[in-house]
Each structure stands twice: as structure tokens, then as C-alpha cells.
Design a protein around this motif. Structure first.
Motif, PDB file in Angstrom:
ATOM      1  N   ILE B 625      13.304  45.707 -22.117  1.00 36.82           N
ATOM      2  CA  ILE B 625      13.106  46.913 -21.290  1.00 36.82           C
ATOM      3  C   ILE B 625      11.647  47.371 -21.391  1.00 36.82           C
ATOM      4  O   ILE B 625      11.025  47.721 -20.382  1.00 36.82           O
ATOM      5  CB  ILE B 625      14.092  48.022 -21.719  1.00 36.82           C
ATOM      6  N   GLN B 626      11.095  47.330 -22.596  1.00 35.50           N
ATOM      7  CA  GLN B 626       9.685  47.710 -22.736  1.00 35.50           C
ATOM      8  C   GLN B 626       8.776  46.738 -21.973  1.00 35.50           C
ATOM      9  O   GLN B 626       7.828  47.156 -21.307  1.00 35.50           O
ATOM     10  CB  GLN B 626       9.304  47.736 -24.213  1.00 35.50           C
ATOM     11  N   TRP B 630       5.973  47.411 -19.082  1.00 34.98           N
ATOM     12  CA  TRP B 630       4.600  46.875 -19.068  1.00 34.98           C
ATOM     13  C   TRP B 630       4.345  46.128 -17.753  1.00 34.98           C
ATOM     14  O   TRP B 630       3.285  46.267 -17.152  1.00 34.98           O
ATOM     15  CB  TRP B 630       4.388  45.864 -20.206  1.00 34.98           C
ATOM     16  N   TRP B 648       1.555  61.600 -19.584  1.00 37.59           N
ATOM     17  CA  TRP B 648       2.632  60.753 -19.042  1.00 37.59           C
ATOM     18  C   TRP B 648       2.541  60.611 -17.526  1.00 37.59           C
ATOM     19  O   TRP B 648       2.975  59.613 -16.964  1.00 37.59           O
ATOM     20  CB  TRP B 648       4.001  61.318 -19.427  1.00 37.59           C
ATOM     21  N   TYR B 651       0.128  57.803 -17.221  1.00 33.36           N
ATOM     22  CA  TYR B 651       0.550  56.579 -17.911  1.00 33.36           C
ATOM     23  C   TYR B 651       2.071  56.518 -17.850  1.00 33.36           C
ATOM     24  O   TYR B 651       2.762  56.722 -18.849  1.00 33.36           O
ATOM     25  CB  TYR B 651       0.056  56.532 -19.369  1.00 33.36           C
ATOM     26  N   ILE B 653       5.860  55.353 -17.818  1.00 32.49           N
ATOM     27  CA  ILE B 653       6.669  54.270 -18.385  1.00 32.49           C
ATOM     28  C   ILE B 653       8.037  54.298 -17.704  1.00 32.49           C
ATOM     29  O   ILE B 653       8.385  55.251 -17.019  1.00 32.49           O
ATOM     30  CB  ILE B 653       6.815  54.384 -19.922  1.00 32.49           C
ATOM     31  N   LEU B 654       8.787  53.222 -17.892  1.00 35.55           N
ATOM     32  CA  LEU B 654      10.085  53.073 -17.229  1.00 35.55           C
ATOM     33  C   LEU B 654      11.025  54.219 -17.616  1.00 35.55           C
ATOM     34  O   LEU B 654      11.131  54.572 -18.782  1.00 35.55           O
ATOM     35  CB  LEU B 654      10.689  51.739 -17.668  1.00 35.55           C
ATOM     36  N   ARG B 655      11.696  54.770 -16.622  1.00 32.86           N
ATOM     37  CA  ARG B 655      12.632  55.880 -16.867  1.00 32.86           C
ATOM     38  C   ARG B 655      14.086  55.415 -16.748  1.00 32.86           C
ATOM     39  O   ARG B 655      14.354  54.311 -16.289  1.00 32.86           O
ATOM     40  CB  ARG B 655      12.371  56.997 -15.851  1.00 32.86           C
ATOM     41  N   PHE B 656      15.000  56.313 -17.119  1.00 37.87           N
ATOM     42  CA  PHE B 656      16.431  55.961 -17.136  1.00 37.87           C
ATOM     43  C   PHE B 656      16.902  55.371 -15.810  1.00 37.87           C
ATOM     44  O   PHE B 656      17.690  54.428 -15.787  1.00 37.87           O
ATOM     45  CB  PHE B 656      17.284  57.190 -17.492  1.00 37.87           C
ATOM     46  N   SER B 657      16.431  55.938 -14.686  1.00 38.12           N
ATOM     47  CA  SER B 657      16.925  55.462 -13.392  1.00 38.12           C
ATOM     48  C   SER B 657      16.344  54.095 -13.029  1.00 38.12           C
ATOM     49  O   SER B 657      16.825  53.437 -12.112  1.00 38.12           O
ATOM     50  CB  SER B 657      16.553  56.472 -12.297  1.00 38.12           C
ATOM     51  N   GLU B 658      15.296  53.670 -13.733  1.00 36.37           N
ATOM     52  CA  GLU B 658      14.605  52.428 -13.376  1.00 36.37           C
ATOM     53  C   GLU B 658      14.946  51.261 -14.296  1.00 36.37           C
ATOM     54  O   GLU B 658      14.474  50.146 -14.082  1.00 36.37           O
ATOM     55  CB  GLU B 658      13.084  52.664 -13.434  1.00 36.37           C
ATOM     56  N   VAL B 659      15.712  51.556 -15.339  1.00 34.71           N
ATOM     57  CA  VAL B 659      15.977  50.544 -16.364  1.00 34.71           C
ATOM     58  C   VAL B 659      17.012  49.534 -15.861  1.00 34.71           C
ATOM     59  O   VAL B 659      18.048  49.921 -15.327  1.00 34.71           O
ATOM     60  CB  VAL B 659      16.466  51.237 -17.656  1.00 34.71           C
ATOM     61  N   PRO B 660      16.723  48.247 -16.001  1.00 36.87           N
ATOM     62  CA  PRO B 660      17.696  47.242 -15.543  1.00 36.87           C
ATOM     63  C   PRO B 660      18.901  47.151 -16.482  1.00 36.87           C
ATOM     64  O   PRO B 660      18.838  47.568 -17.639  1.00 36.87           O
ATOM     65  CB  PRO B 660      16.900  45.936 -15.603  1.00 36.87           C
TER      66      PRO B 660
END
Lengths: 164, 716
Positions: B625-626, B630, B648, B651, B653-660
Motif C-alpha cells: 500500500i505504501q 509512492w 499534507w 505531499y 499520500i494514499l487515503r482510505f478511499s484510494e487504497v486497493p
């Protein structure tokens, strides 16, 4: 105490986790510092100081808000709940039990803020869909990549509550 | 430096080889201690950085000692008492600390069995251990608790007692719940940020507005006038403030910001042309590896491509924090450092103290993904605590400092060329890379690597980032040697000798970019031949464990049955981390809409014996996920003078709605040595996503991150 008398420290009463506490701080002091440094409640964590990451979230009258940019005066006369107030090892909140059951965490720094956001969600929507959970946690950042486990934990907690 | 680094650097001496970190920490009493109440204290020099190592090591100790996990008490690492295991890095803690504890605990168990045998007048071979009770067939009993005697373990380990076979494991190999998680879920004070000592002061540091800025003048009047400010400290361009209350320290910092005048200079590269900039810098060039004739005479065609990644931030959720306290010329520091002994060495240099006058104690911080600001904050706290008259000082960075002053993962450019014959077969392969070094860790140079040391009035020169030796996995060149059976290759590394932005270790070091480049390039070759990317990889891979993870991931993702639809694509990537660690294959499924959305990652991994399978899955999942974050979103932004991605908003970073969705399959290997899981997924994930983007859009994005703008720019 009002926003105008920001500079000088004053003694005020604060309703935190179901109890009244006396604290002494200037009216513009971020609530986060009062909770952590005067009341010793360390669950809410500093992350950014500008309400962008969710690590410092607490419930104020049931709403999940960032305590890092909430001044003390804005919390007076309201019910404040921190992650400590949701439950403890002896009496865990269903969300806390579910996070452990799903092993939903790595470093865990973001978890108290996430608990608070999730508790606010379940209070307003006891049977959320997965998309509701993700939307409710959208302002909480997690850097370790525990998101999916956390989402499963919130759904599990909702199930557990509905069975009771 | 972890143990592998020190061994590679020749630190082993002539002593007989002992397993893992036992080799350099040879006394059994350094590792464990039996208490009369039945508890067993276990000390590791490896630290919890969010990866769950404490739980895995406790499992290993409990397994070898035949006690329930509840009897194991894992003690925090401290230079006052812990084995020196260098740095918690490189996915080596299970190998280095885990092997040491396996052998130390097996030997300690045998020593206690001998003691019980002497007491009971029975042969040791007739005794067994059940839950810490030492039991003879005839019913005679003793116990670890009854026999507890520190003198028994005051001896050098011999590692002559074989640990259990995997078939005998009852605790190792099980998905034991993490020991630290309940404390964190109940919000108990756990982190260095939560530490509160009697009489503690709060401190903040005023960092310069840009990397090369120096302080011209400072008006401290307004800061000092705030009630509750205890001291303002200034030494060269290093400025800090101490106050009784945290909110006062924050206000004083704002006042100092307003009173500071800085000299700034345009020292930063053109962020829009990093690849060209990297190639134009003075560099130290080394041949990493060469095999066969790396320039084929009979080539029909040569395929070339350049891949880049930008500087990346650690972007931990917590800003760095440390506590420091002075007493009679002795310093005590509480830090979330990855390497307490290395930190102590650099503190000693910076403060001109003998190392024995310093104790560094580890306290957990938020997730750590490499060399972040933890060590720097420790020096900040030590410097400011000098003005506290013996009171402890708690120093915390701001979010902006965390995103702009912690070392960055270096920008990289990789160029690959392959000579192909008329049928498209690879005759020769060349891989050349340009990057700053991937380690500025403390404890390795003659001058301290800690941030404030280069900002003091009598400033220390900041050491240039280096690369760990290849025998320890390398730095920029990590995973630059392809894992494929190719007839000839030449791998060249250019380490930059200019460092306008401080760089150091970020999770997987150069492996992320090298694997992204190699696996993208292999896909390009497959596309050029019209061959299925999976089939081409299987043809080129001879390592059976590499083939196994690739096939497992492809099978689970149902690779062969993929239905092509508009805007959707799938891609695959594989690597063996460091060429010597865990094998990992990733299949990514993406949807290309307004942005790239990774819908699903299917991952197969071989980590040898998984001490805690759920811990492995958690690390792989988190790493993937990290790496997705990136790959799709992250880049440090700057103009020619200042870092501009200091919040933020800039910069993201991936959020809850974007996590695969992430599925992890761990290939069972109970009889193979354990390998670390923390970094294995980084490179393969990036490659799988890039390859899926190509599958979906027919666009090959070679410069990370893969944003909508990048895709448009690539098409044009």
C-alpha cells in the motif's frame, strides 16, 4: 473565558470522558495540549497541528474533530470523549475489540484518531457499508498501510453491536 | 549499520562464527534473564518500529524455552544494557536478532536443564520443560523460577545446542496476536511522544526556511517576553526555545520565526528535470557487476529506456520527537532511533563527550520506514537540554520540519539497454544508475551525520550519503543485478558527490527504483515481441522459488483469464529482495479514469519460515500500500531554494478511499531460513502498477509518480 482573553491562563472546567476536570490554560490553547499535558490523556496524538491528518481527533458532542486546532474555549461546556473514554482493557469498546481481532495496526499512532472517527460514524450510521467506512476515515491518514484491516475492523464492530 | 553491514565491513574478527547477532554479542546474559517469579526477560538490540518485531522475537524465545508467550517480557533497547545489534534495518531483524535468540534461548534452556539435573540427581536427558516447569518422567520437578540465577548465563554462548526443528514448533509459525496492539488501541501512553518526566520542559527548534539557509540575525525579544519561556538557545544557525508549557513553546517558536533573518541561496536542482540533473553531477562510478561480454556484436536491435523516481519523504504520521536530560556531564536520551548505539556514537562526536557518558534508550515512535528525523531530534533535545539546568526536555518537530528536514529517499535515474537478436532474444543487458547515496545514518563517519551538527556555530561538515556495501545488500544498486538468467550484463552505479538535499535510507533503498525499472523494461521487451509478460518472465527465470511466487500470484489473480476492458489493465512484477532475501511477486489490476486507481493487488511471497504468518502478511500488505502511494502520488516538491511540500496538502499520500484491495499468499517454507518481509513488496508493486497502466492505456510511464499529468505528458 472567551476568545478575547486568549493570552492569560485561567482556570476552567472541562467535561472529558464523563467527568469534570479543572484545567488552567489560556483560552486559545489547543485542546490537544490540555488533554495530553494537563489531564495526562495521551491517546490523542499530535500529527500535523492543522487538522489534516486525524491523529488528534476526539469527539466533541459526538462529532469527530481535530483537537490540535480546536482552541480550549471552543470546547467549554461540551462533552469531550477521547479514545481512552471509549473503553479500556477491562471494558473495551466494540471498535477496540475489533481492531485487535483484525490485527488492524502496525505502528498504531493513528489508531486513537481513527477510533474516534469510526465511533462517530457508528453512532450516526450503525450499519455502514464499506464505502461509508472509507468515507468516514478519509481525513485520517495511515502511513503503515493498515487501511484495509481497519475497514474490516469497523465493519466487524458494527456487526458485533447489531448482535447485542 | 545492521550486522550484515558490519560483517561486510570486516567487523567479525577471528572469533568462531556464531549465528546472527550472537556473533558480536556473545554473552548469554546480554540476551535473556530468568527471574524467580517465572518471568523471562528478553533483550534484543532490534527495536519496534511498527513492524511487529517484538512479537516475533518473543515467539522465538518462548518457543525455544518452552514457556507460554505471557512469561516473556521484552525489554526496551538501551545502550545501558542491550546487545549492540546495529540498526533495525534492511529486513534483517528476524535473521540477525531472531537467530541469535533462537540459539541463545536453546542454550539457556539446556543450561537450566543441567542445573535441574544436578539438583534432582537425574540425567539432564531425562528432563523436559513444560510451561517453564522442569519435569522428570518419575515426577520429580524443578522450574526456571526455582533455579533462577544470573550467574548461570554469565558465559559466552557456544551455540552448540540445536534449536527446534520446524516440525516441533508450537508457537513459531502461528499467527499470534501482536503484543503491542492492545496498548495502542486503548490509547495508553506508549510512544516517546507520550513520555512525561518530572519537571519536564517542552522545546521547539526553529529550523531554517531552506536547506542552505544560514541565520543572519535573530531578534529574541518577543519570544523571551512570553510568560513561561525558560530559555532561548542560539548556536550559529541552530535556534531553539524551552518553556514550561508546550503551547508556550509553540508561541515562542512563532515569535522567533518572525524575529529571524536568513541568508538563503538557490542550491536546489530543477525539479522538472531531475533525470538530466542526476546525470550531470560529479559522481563516483563503480562497476557493480559484470558477466560475459556485455555488448553483443551480433545484435539486431538495442532497446533503451530511462526510468526515474523523485525524492520521497518518509512522511511518518508523527513528527520526530526526543527527550534529553543532563546530569553531571552525563546525558540520557530517549529516542525512536533505529540504531541506539550508532546514535550514541554521533551524539558523542557532536557533543564532544565520551560515549560512556551517554545512555540512549529506545522508546517507540510512529511507523518508521527508514532513516527519518529520529536521530536528528535526539541531538536537538540534547543541545536544548543543556539550557535546562538538569531538567528533562521534550523536543518535538513540526509537521513542516518532518516533511522538509528529515532525510529524503534519494531521487534516482536508471537507464537500461538490452541487445536483442533478430528473434528478440536478449544477448546482453546494461543497467546504469545515478543517485545520491542511500545512507546518511549516524555512527559511520568521523563527523556526526545529525542535522543540528551542521547548523551549529562551530559546524561539522555533513558527511555525504554513501551506499552500504553490496555484500550487505547495497544502497542505490540494491536489486540492480537482474534476477533473470541472462547471458551477459554490466551494472554501473554513479554515486553523486553533490548533495543539495540530504538523502538517506528509505524502505528498500535503491531496490524500489531498480525493480520498477527492470520489471518495466522486461514488459517493454515482452510488448515488443508480442509475448505475454508472465510467459516471458517464466522463460527467463531459472530460480525455482522465484518461479513459484510468480506462478502463485498469477494463479491467484487468474492472470490467464483476464478480460480486457476499456480503461482497465493488469500488470505483473517480481523480485527477490536484495537478490538474497524474500521472493515477492505482485499482480496489479488498475482502472484508468481521471487518475489511476489501483483496484487490487495480488501478492505471493516466500519468506522462508514465517515466524508469524499474520505479521508477514501485515508487513507485505502495508509495504504494498505504501509503494502504491509512492508510485501514484508522491514527490518532494521544491523550487530552486526551498522545499515546498511541507504539509499534507502538498505531499499527499494514499487515503482510505484510494487504497486497493490487497491479497497476500505466503508460500509455506517451514524448513527454509526466515527472511525479512518488510521491504520485499516495494519494487514489484511499483512495476506491476506501471505495467498495468501500459496494459490499460498503451502508455509507458517511466517517470514516477504516475499521475494524470504525467500520463498526458508521456502521450505528448
Amino acid at each position: 473565558m472567551s476568545a478575547r482573553s486568549a493570552g492569560a491562563a485561567a482556570t476552567v472546567r472541562l467535561d472529558v470522558n464523563g467527568a469534570e476536570h479543572e484545567v488552567s490554560a489560556a483560552a486559545d490553547t489547543p485542546l490537544l495540549y490540555v488533554l495530553r499535558n494537563q489531564l495526562g490523556l495521551k491517546a490523542a496524538h499530535f500529527g500535523c497541528g492543522s487538522g489534516e491528518c486525524g491523529a488528534c481527533r476526539v469527539l466533541i458532542d459526538g462529532q469527530a474533530v481535530a483537537s490540535c486546532d480546536t482552541p480550549l474555549w471552543a470546547a467549554l461546556g461540551k462533552r469531550i470523549t477521547t479514545a481512552e473514554g471509549l473503553g479500556d482493557a477491562a471494558h473495551p469498546h466494540p471498535l477496540q475489540s475489533a481492531l485487535i481481532a483484525e490485527q488492524a495496526g502496525q505502528c498504531g499512532y493513528c489508531l486513537p484518531g481513527i477510533l474516534v472517527s469510526a465511533a462517530a460514524l457508528l453512532a450516526r450510521k450503525p450499519q455502514p457499508a464499506e464505502s461509508d467506512v472509507r468515507a468516514a476515515l478519509e481525513q485520517n491518514l495511515c502511513r503503515c498501510g493498515s487501511h484495509n484491516r481497519i475497514v474490516r475492523a469497523v465493519l466487524r464492530a458494527a456487526q458485533a453491536v447489531s448482535r447485542r | 549499520m545492521n550486522l550484515a553491514y558490519r560483517l561486510a565491513a570486516g567487523g567479525a574478527g577471528d572469533l568462531p562464527r556464531l549465528p546472527g547477532s550472537l556473533h558480536l554479542n556473545r554473552r548469554l546474559s546480554q540476551w535473556l534473564r530468568f527471574l524467580p517469579d517465572g518471568t523471562i526477560e528478553v533483550r534484543s538490540g532490534k527495536v519496534e518500529i511498527g513492524q511487529g518485531i517484538t512479537t516475533a522475537l518473543a515467539q522465538i524465545a518462548a518457543e525455544e524455552l518452552d514457556v507460554p508467550i505471557a512469561r516473556i517480557r521484552m525489554l526496551p533497547a538501551s545502550t545501558a544494557a542491550s546487545p549492540n545489534e546495529g540498526v533495525t534495518s534492511g529486513s534483517l531483524s528476524t535473521q540477525e536478532s531472531g537467530s541469535a535468540l533462537r540459539y541463545a534461548c536453546a542454550e539457556a534452556r539446556a543450561i537450566y536443564l543441567e542445573a535441574a539435573a544436578a539438583r534432582l540427581g537425574l540425567p539432564a536427558a531425562s528432563l523436559t520443560v513444560v510451561d517453564g516447569e522442569i519435569v522428570a518422567a518419575g515426577g520429580a520437578r524443578s522450574s526456571y523460577a526455582e533455579l533462577a540465577d544470573d550467574a548461570l548465563l554469565e558465559r559466552e554462548a557456544r551455540a552448540n545446542v540445536p534449536p527446534k526443528e520446524s516440525s516441533q514448533h508450537r508457537i513459531v509459525g502461528t499467527a499470534l496476536a501482536r503484543l503491542d496492539l492492545p496498548h495502542k488501541v486503548y490509547g495508553e501512553p506508549r510512544f516517546v511522544h507520550d513520555l512525561e518526566l518530572p519537571g519536564m520542559l517542552h522545546a521547539r527548534v526553529l529550523r531554517p526556511p531552506s536547506p542552505a539557509a544560514t541565520l543572519a540575525s535573530l531578534d529574541e525579544t518577543a519570544a523571551r517576553a512570553l510568560p513561561g519561556v525558560v530559555a532561548v538557545v542560539r548556536d550559529g544557525s541552530f535556534v531553539g526555545v524551552l518553556a514550561g508549557h508546550e503551547e508556550i513553546a509553540v508561541k515562542a517558536l512563532t515569535a522567533l520565526q518572525q524575529g529571524a533573518v536568513w541568508h538563503e541561496a538557490e542550491t536546489l536542482p530543477d525539479a522538472s528535470a531531475l533525470g538530466d540533473w542526476l546525470k550531470a553531477q560529479p559522481a563516483e562510478t563503480t562497476i557493480v557487476d559484470e558477466r560475459g561480454v556485455s555488448s553483443a556484436a551480433g545484435a539486431a536491435h538495442t532497446h533503451r529506456a530511462r526510468y526515474t523516481r523523485p525524492y520521497l519523504a518518509h512522511a511518518s504520521i508523527a513528527p520526530s520527537c526526543a527527550l534529553g536530560q543532563w546530569h553531571d556531564g552525563h546525558l540520557h536520551v530517549w529516542s525512536h532511533s533505529q540504531g541506539i548505539y550508532n546514535l550514541r556514537a554521533d551524539l558523542a562526536l557532536a557533543l564532544a563527550l565520551p560515549p560512556e557518558n551517554i545512555v540512549v534508550e529506545h522508546v517507540e515512535g510512529a511507523g518508521c520506514y527508514g532513516h527519518n528525523g529520529a536521530d536528528d531530534a535526539a541531538l536537538d533535545a540534547a543541545l536544548l537540554a543543556r539550557a535546562a539546568a538538569g531538567r528533562p526536555v521534550r523536543l518535538q518537530w513540526s509537521r513542516a520540519d518532518e516533511l522538509s528536514w528529515a532525510p529524503f529517499g534519494p531521487a534516482m535515474a536508471v537507464e537500461i539497454e538490452a541487445d536483442l537478436d533478430a528473434a528478440g532474444a536478449i544477448l546482453a543487458w546494461r543497467h546504469e544508475l545515478w543517485s545520491n547515496g542511500h545512507s546518511s545514518r549516524p555512527g559511520r563517519a568521523k563527523t556526526p551525520a545529525l542535522l543540528a551538527a551542521s547548523q551549529l556555530g562551530q559546524a561539522f561538515e555533513r558527511p555525504l550519503a554513501i551506499n552500504p556495501p553490496l555484500a550487505a545488500g547495497g544502497g542505490a544498486e540494491r536489486n540492480a543485478i537482474p534476477g533473470y538468467a541472462l547471458p551477459a550484463w554490466r551494472i554501473v552505479n554513479h554515486r553523486l558527490l553533490a548533495m543539495p538535499l540530504r538523502t538517506s535510507a528509505l524502505r528498500s533503498l535503491g531496490a524500489f527504483t531498480n525493480v520498477f525499472a527492470i520489471e518495466s523494461f522486461v514488459d517493454e521487451l515482452a510488448a515488443g515481441r508480442g509475448e505475454d509478460p508472465l510467459a516471458l518472465r517464466l522463460r527467463l527465470l531459472s530460480d525455482p522459488r522465484a518461479r513459484a511466487v510468480l506462478e502463485a500470484a498469477a494463479k491467484r489473480a487468474n492472470w490467464a483469464a483476464w478480460e480486457k476492458r476499456e480503461g482497465r489493465g493488469h500488470g505483473i512484477g517480481i523480485a527477490r529482495y536484495k537478490g538474497a532475501g524474500a521472493w515477492c511477486a505482485v499482480v496489479a489490476e488498475i482502472e484508468a479514469g481521471r487518475d489511476i486507481r489501483v483496484e487490487r493487488l495480488v501478492i505471493a511471497v516466500d519468506v522462508g519460515l514465517a515466524i508469524n504468518p499474520d505479521g508477514v502478511a501485515n508487513q507485505i500488505e502495508g509495504g504494498a500500500i505504501q509503494a502504491t502511494s509512492w508510485t501514484l502520488k508522491e514527490q518532494v516538491r521544491f523550487d530552486r531554494t526551498r522545499i515546498t511540500s511541507d504539509g499534507w496538502e502538498h505531499y499527499p499520500i494514499l487515503r482510505f478511499s484510494e487504497v486497493p484491495r490487497v491479497e497476500v499468499e505466503i508460500l509455506p517454507q517451514p524448513r527454509q531460513p526466515s527472511l525479512g518481509a518488510g521491504e520485499a513488496a516495494q519494487g514489484p508493486t511499483a512495476a506491476a502498477i506501471a505495467n498495468a497502466v501500459f496494459d490499460a492505456l498503451g502508455v509507458r510511464v517511466r517517470d514516477l509518480p504516475i499521475t494524470a499529468e504525467r500520463i498526458v505528458a508521456t502521450v505528448n
